[in-house]
Design a protein around this motif. Structure first.
Motif, PDB file in Angstrom:
ATOM      1  N   ASP A 392       0.817  -1.220   0.000  1.00 33.24           N
ATOM      2  CA  ASP A 392       0.000   0.000   0.000  1.00 33.24           C
ATOM      3  C   ASP A 392       0.847   1.264   0.000  1.00 33.24           C
ATOM      4  OD1 ASP A 392      -2.698  -1.051   0.046  1.00 33.24           O
ATOM      5  OD2 ASP A 392      -2.254  -1.779   2.062  1.00 33.24           O
ATOM      6  N   PHE A 393       2.107   1.151   0.389  1.00 32.20           N
ATOM      7  CA  PHE A 393       2.949   2.335   0.527  1.00 32.20           C
ATOM      8  C   PHE A 393       4.144   2.300  -0.438  1.00 32.20           C
ATOM      9  CE2 PHE A 393       0.831   1.408   4.555  1.00 32.20           C
ATOM     10  CZ  PHE A 393       0.056   2.555   4.660  1.00 32.20           C
ATOM     11  N   GLU A 394       3.999   1.519  -1.511  1.00 36.08           N
ATOM     12  CA  GLU A 394       4.995   1.469  -2.563  1.00 36.08           C
ATOM     13  C   GLU A 394       4.426   2.132  -3.813  1.00 36.08           C
ATOM     14  OE1 GLU A 394       7.325  -2.675  -1.395  1.00 36.08           O
ATOM     15  OE2 GLU A 394       5.591  -2.752  -2.746  1.00 36.08           O
ATOM     16  N   TYR A 395       5.161   3.119  -4.352  1.00 28.65           N
ATOM     17  CA  TYR A 395       4.665   3.826  -5.528  1.00 28.65           C
ATOM     18  C   TYR A 395       5.062   3.048  -6.783  1.00 28.65           C
ATOM     19  CZ  TYR A 395       2.604   7.737  -7.903  1.00 28.65           C
ATOM     20  OH  TYR A 395       1.752   8.508  -8.647  1.00 28.65           O
ATOM     21  N   LYS A 396       4.060   2.425  -7.416  1.00 31.66           N
ATOM     22  CA  LYS A 396       4.304   1.552  -8.573  1.00 31.66           C
ATOM     23  C   LYS A 396       4.185   2.345  -9.875  1.00 31.66           C
ATOM     24  CE  LYS A 396       2.460  -2.314  -5.916  1.00 31.66           C
ATOM     25  NZ  LYS A 396       2.274  -1.499  -4.693  1.00 31.66           N
ATOM     26  N   VAL A 397       5.114   2.044 -10.808  1.00 35.42           N
ATOM     27  CA  VAL A 397       5.116   2.715 -12.107  1.00 35.42           C
ATOM     28  C   VAL A 397       5.223   1.662 -13.209  1.00 35.42           C
ATOM     29  CG1 VAL A 397       6.011   4.937 -11.316  1.00 35.42           C
ATOM     30  CG2 VAL A 397       7.605   3.088 -11.896  1.00 35.42           C
ATOM     31  N   SER A 398       5.170   2.140 -14.453  1.00 35.11           N
ATOM     32  CA  SER A 398       5.052   1.233 -15.609  1.00 35.11           C
ATOM     33  C   SER A 398       6.387   0.677 -16.097  1.00 35.11           C
ATOM     34  CB  SER A 398       4.347   1.953 -16.758  1.00 35.11           C
ATOM     35  OG  SER A 398       5.077   3.123 -17.134  1.00 35.11           O
ATOM     36  N   ILE A 399       7.503   1.117 -15.552  1.00 36.43           N
ATOM     37  CA  ILE A 399       8.805   0.586 -15.990  1.00 36.43           C
ATOM     38  C   ILE A 399       9.393  -0.291 -14.884  1.00 36.43           C
ATOM     39  CG2 ILE A 399       9.269   2.525 -17.531  1.00 36.43           C
ATOM     40  CD1 ILE A 399      11.168   3.662 -15.392  1.00 36.43           C
ATOM     41  N   PRO A 400      10.103  -1.337 -15.231  1.00 32.03           N
ATOM     42  CA  PRO A 400      10.653  -2.228 -14.192  1.00 32.03           C
ATOM     43  C   PRO A 400      11.830  -1.609 -13.448  1.00 32.03           C
ATOM     44  CG  PRO A 400      11.316  -2.975 -16.369  1.00 32.03           C
ATOM     45  CD  PRO A 400      10.327  -1.875 -16.590  1.00 32.03           C
ATOM     46  N   SER A 401      12.656  -0.819 -14.148  1.00 31.31           N
ATOM     47  CA  SER A 401      13.800  -0.189 -13.497  1.00 31.31           C
ATOM     48  C   SER A 401      14.200   1.045 -14.281  1.00 31.31           C
ATOM     49  CB  SER A 401      14.977  -1.163 -13.415  1.00 31.31           C
ATOM     50  OG  SER A 401      15.404  -1.522 -14.723  1.00 31.31           O
ATOM     51  N   GLY A 402      14.917   1.928 -13.601  1.00 33.83           N
ATOM     52  CA  GLY A 402      15.333   3.169 -14.248  1.00 33.83           C
ATOM     53  C   GLY A 402      15.242   4.335 -13.298  1.00 33.83           C
ATOM     54  N   GLU A 403      14.758   5.474 -13.796  1.00 35.78           N
ATOM     55  CA  GLU A 403      14.662   6.680 -12.992  1.00 35.78           C
ATOM     56  C   GLU A 403      13.282   7.323 -13.142  1.00 35.78           C
ATOM     57  OE1 GLU A 403      19.298   8.275 -13.039  1.00 35.78           O
ATOM     58  OE2 GLU A 403      17.819   9.181 -14.405  1.00 35.78           O
ATOM     59  N   ALA A 404      12.840   7.949 -12.053  1.00 36.35           N
ATOM     60  CA  ALA A 404      11.585   8.706 -12.080  1.00 36.35           C
ATOM     61  C   ALA A 404      11.856  10.120 -11.577  1.00 36.35           C
ATOM     62  CB  ALA A 404      10.539   8.036 -11.203  1.00 36.35           C
ATOM     63  N   THR A 405      11.427  11.111 -12.352  1.00 38.00           N
ATOM     64  CA  THR A 405      11.456  12.493 -11.870  1.00 38.00           C
ATOM     65  C   THR A 405      10.123  12.745 -11.176  1.00 38.00           C
ATOM     66  OG1 THR A 405      12.862  13.177 -13.703  1.00 38.00           O
ATOM     67  CG2 THR A 405      11.724  14.916 -12.483  1.00 38.00           C
ATOM     68  N   VAL A 406      10.192  13.117  -9.889  1.00 37.41           N
ATOM     69  CA  VAL A 406       8.957  13.284  -9.119  1.00 37.41           C
ATOM     70  C   VAL A 406       8.879  14.693  -8.552  1.00 37.41           C
ATOM     71  CG1 VAL A 406       9.051  10.842  -8.485  1.00 37.41           C
ATOM     72  CG2 VAL A 406       9.873  12.569  -6.865  1.00 37.41           C
ATOM     73  N   LEU A 407       7.647  15.117  -8.266  1.00 36.82           N
ATOM     74  CA  LEU A 407       7.412  16.369  -7.563  1.00 36.82           C
ATOM     75  C   LEU A 407       7.277  16.035  -6.083  1.00 36.82           C
ATOM     76  CD1 LEU A 407       4.886  19.175  -8.543  1.00 36.82           C
ATOM     77  CD2 LEU A 407       5.361  18.564  -6.179  1.00 36.82           C
ATOM     78  N   ALA A 408       8.237  16.470  -5.310  1.00 36.95           N
ATOM     79  CA  ALA A 408       8.173  16.286  -3.859  1.00 36.95           C
ATOM     80  C   ALA A 408       7.650  17.568  -3.220  1.00 36.95           C
ATOM     81  CB  ALA A 408       9.548  15.944  -3.307  1.00 36.95           C
ATOM     82  N   MET A 409       6.708  17.420  -2.293  1.00 39.59           N
ATOM     83  CA  MET A 409       6.187  18.570  -1.550  1.00 39.59           C
ATOM     84  C   MET A 409       7.223  18.929  -0.484  1.00 39.59           C
ATOM     85  SD  MET A 409       2.184  17.401  -1.191  1.00 39.59           S
ATOM     86  CE  MET A 409       2.613  15.782  -0.515  1.00 39.59           C
TER      87      MET A 409
END
Length: 593
Positions: A392-409
């Motif tokens: 429930d507290f893991e942010y899942k994305v469509s790629i298996p590995s790599g990098e994600a640019t995120v907006l952190a508050m």
């Protein structure tokens, strides 16, 4: 506070001296906030009312109790002009034990946190509790609940139809904390609440942080009377020049007095008569270590305000702003007998306190036993969340590995969060938090059993190196907020609060490190203020042991669902961009390895 004809006859006779006073205070120096004078005067008290001031020998009968003021200054009981007492984690009874000995005898509140978790039924129980307390609550009906845009989930939605009912209650003294954006967006429930207030001749209380220029003009055209949210003294000046009463806020996390009082000390001393004080959000720890409104008065005097003016800001100014000056705010005939005994106006240490005509506190403690009422199931309900798992507290994305640019508050203060773009690793289809870059996960779980919403986003500024923390007390909607850098610990924290029925918890390495129980609505406790203060110190120490260097890491976290101050927040419906008034996707870009 109602007056029947027979009651009025009795009080008029008491005022004329036709019946003896129940108490007479002799030998005091009256601080007359109406005339800005200090002079010797005695005070006659009949029941809960001041019957006469000055020479009161004619009011003394054989049964009249004589109270020797011993030359002390007699100051009106102080009024907190805007307070969410629930944020102290103290019930009304416990909160009264903390603040009344420091001279706060009245407060203006929407009791909105209680409403969010228990509706009108719970609110009525709390109002019954208030009647048995030495602390008066002048209730403003919340303009709507929840206060969030987009609308989050709570136990009870306050709307214009509810206002048509509750504004006729004798306890209702206005419309509480009308947030600017809801007026600006012409929200039907908000405008309906204000329209109803015009019919009932009730004042509208404001909440307009950073409102300037045309936006402020439009806000004022809705009929808002006062505001407690200004981030600098220029904002205070503009609002006052445009006719508002201003409340200067000095809470345990937002120390605005030193900056905002400059409107009086540097720009225009005439503003002083329309400035009053509020604390908004305080903790038991702060009250017991610093005081309450007595501390705010001392801070104002330190900033250059004369003692009489500072006392007026804490008493009559607030009463006039809220149109309750016929009841409280001064030591005058016909007002409720709320009187403080003060040795030295410059030190402003409250020696004794009278509320409602009764001596109730001395030497910073209540002088009698005050017990909390029995709590019904309405205010002791369980958290209606499903148990969580690590996933429930893991942010899942469509790629298996790599990098994600995120907006952190990125936290810039207890209420202000700004945008911070960060590149995080993706492993096994999951965006990983990063302690080296100070990026944690934050989630809000709907806990009223209405829809099961869960949100997940990224935040910065807490500097957590391990573990998680969670709270079921989280204004404005009091859903379950969880923050951490370890998904397993986040799940343990959430599940523990669900099992315990609410509170605050810190988890590290799979173990419960510290727990602060909040059994009443999951937001407050009936424990003594001293006990809650000790629990606060332990829970904050545990949060700091995770790595945080914030002054109040738990409180900064549980303010994250507040959307009323730009730029970013998070509720159960998702992370919120409050400038755009919509939710957003925190993942900005993905690059597969």
């Amino acid at each position: 506070m109602e007056r029947s004809v027979s009651d009025l006859k009795e009080r008029i006779r008491a005022g004329r001296g036709l019946v003896p006073a129940h108490k007479v205070i002799r030998g005091g120096q009256l601080v007359n906030v109406m005339s800005s004078e200090i002079y010797p005067a005695d005070v006659a008290v009949y029941d809960d009312m001041i019957a006469a001031v000055g020479d009161v020998e004619a009011y003394i009968g054989p049964e009249t109790e004589i109270i020797d003021a011993g030359g002390r200054y007699l100051v009106p009981g102080m009024i907190d002009g805007h307070i969410h007492s629930e944020c102290s984690k103290l019930s009304i009874t416990s909160y009264a034990k903390a603040v009344v000995p420091h001279g706060t005898t009245s407060m203006i509140s929407g009791l909105d946190e209680y409403i969010s978790v228990s509706g009108l039924e719970g609110l009525r129980e709390v109002m019954d509790e208030v009647k048995k307390s030495p602390l008066k609550v002048f209730w403003g009906a919340p303009y709507k609940t929840p206060y969030t845009i987009p609308q989050s989930t709570i136990a009870f939605n306050f709307n214009k139809e509810v206002h048509a009912e509750v504004q006729k209650w004798p306890e209702c003294f206005g419309v509480w904390e009308t947030v600017r954006e809801f007026i600006q967006e012409e929200d039907e429930d908000t405008l309906g609440a204000i329209s109803e207030a015009f019919k009932n001749r009730l004042p509208v209380f404001g909440c307009a942080p950073m409102a300037r220029g045309n936006d402020l003009n439009g806000y004022l055209c809705a009929g808002v009377r006062l505001d407690h949210e200004s981030y600098d003294h220029e904002e205070v000046v503009e609002k006052m020049r445009k006719g508002m009463h201003m409340l200067i806020r000095e809470s345990c996390v937002t120390h605005f007095l030193e900056e905002n009082i400059r409107a009086v000390t540097e720009v225009n001393p005439a503003f002083a008569r329309r400035v009053s004080f509020c604390t908004d959000d305080v903790t038991a720890t702060d009250i017991l270590s610093k005081g309450h409104l007595d501390n705010v008065v001392r801070l104002a005097m330190k900033a250059g305000v004369e003692p009489m003016t500072a006392i007026q800001m804490a008493t009559i100014n607030s009463a006039e702003a809220y149109r309750i000056d016929h009841l409280v705010g001064s030591i005058c005939p016909g007002r409720i007998a709320d009187i403080l005994f003060v040795d030295d106006l410059n030190e402003f240490k409250i020696e004794k306190v009278m509320t409602n005509g009764k001596m109730v506190a001395e030497n910073e403690r209540l002088s009698y036993e005050l017990k909390a009422p029995e709590r019904s199931s309405v205010l002791k309900g369980a958290l209606k969340c499903k148990m969580t798992t690590k996933a429930d507290f893991e942010y899942k994305v469509s790629i298996p590995s790599g990098e994600a640019t995120v907006l952190a508050m990125d936290v810039k203060g207890p209420f202000v969060r700004k945008r911070r773009d960060v590149v995080l690793k993706v492993e096994n289809g999951i965006v990983l938090p990063d302690v080296e870059q100070d990026v944690a996960m934050v989630s809000v779980l709907e806990r009223f059993g209405r829809n099961g919403n869960k949100s997940l986003a990224f935040c910065s500024g807490w500097k957590l190196k391990k573990g998680a923390m969670a709270s079921s007390a989280a204004p404005d909607d009091n859903n379950l907020v969880v923050m951490g850098v370890n998904a397993e610990d986040m799940s343990i924290a959430a599940n523990y609060l669900i099992e315990q029925g609410g509170g605050q918890v810190v988890v590290a390495d799979g173990e419960i490190v510290e727990f602060l129980p909040l059994p009443i609505g999951g937001i407050v406790s009936d424990c003594e203020p001293e006990e809650v203060a000790e629990q606060e110190k332990r829970i904050d120490a545990a949060a700091r042991a995770l790595g945080s260097d914030l002054p109040n890491p738990m409180m900064y976290m549980f303010f994250l669902p507040i959307t009323a101050i730009p730029d970013y927040a998070i509720t159960d419906v998702g992370p919120v961009d409050y400038l755009a008034l919509t939710t957003f996707d925190p993942v900005l870009d993905l690059k597969e390895a």
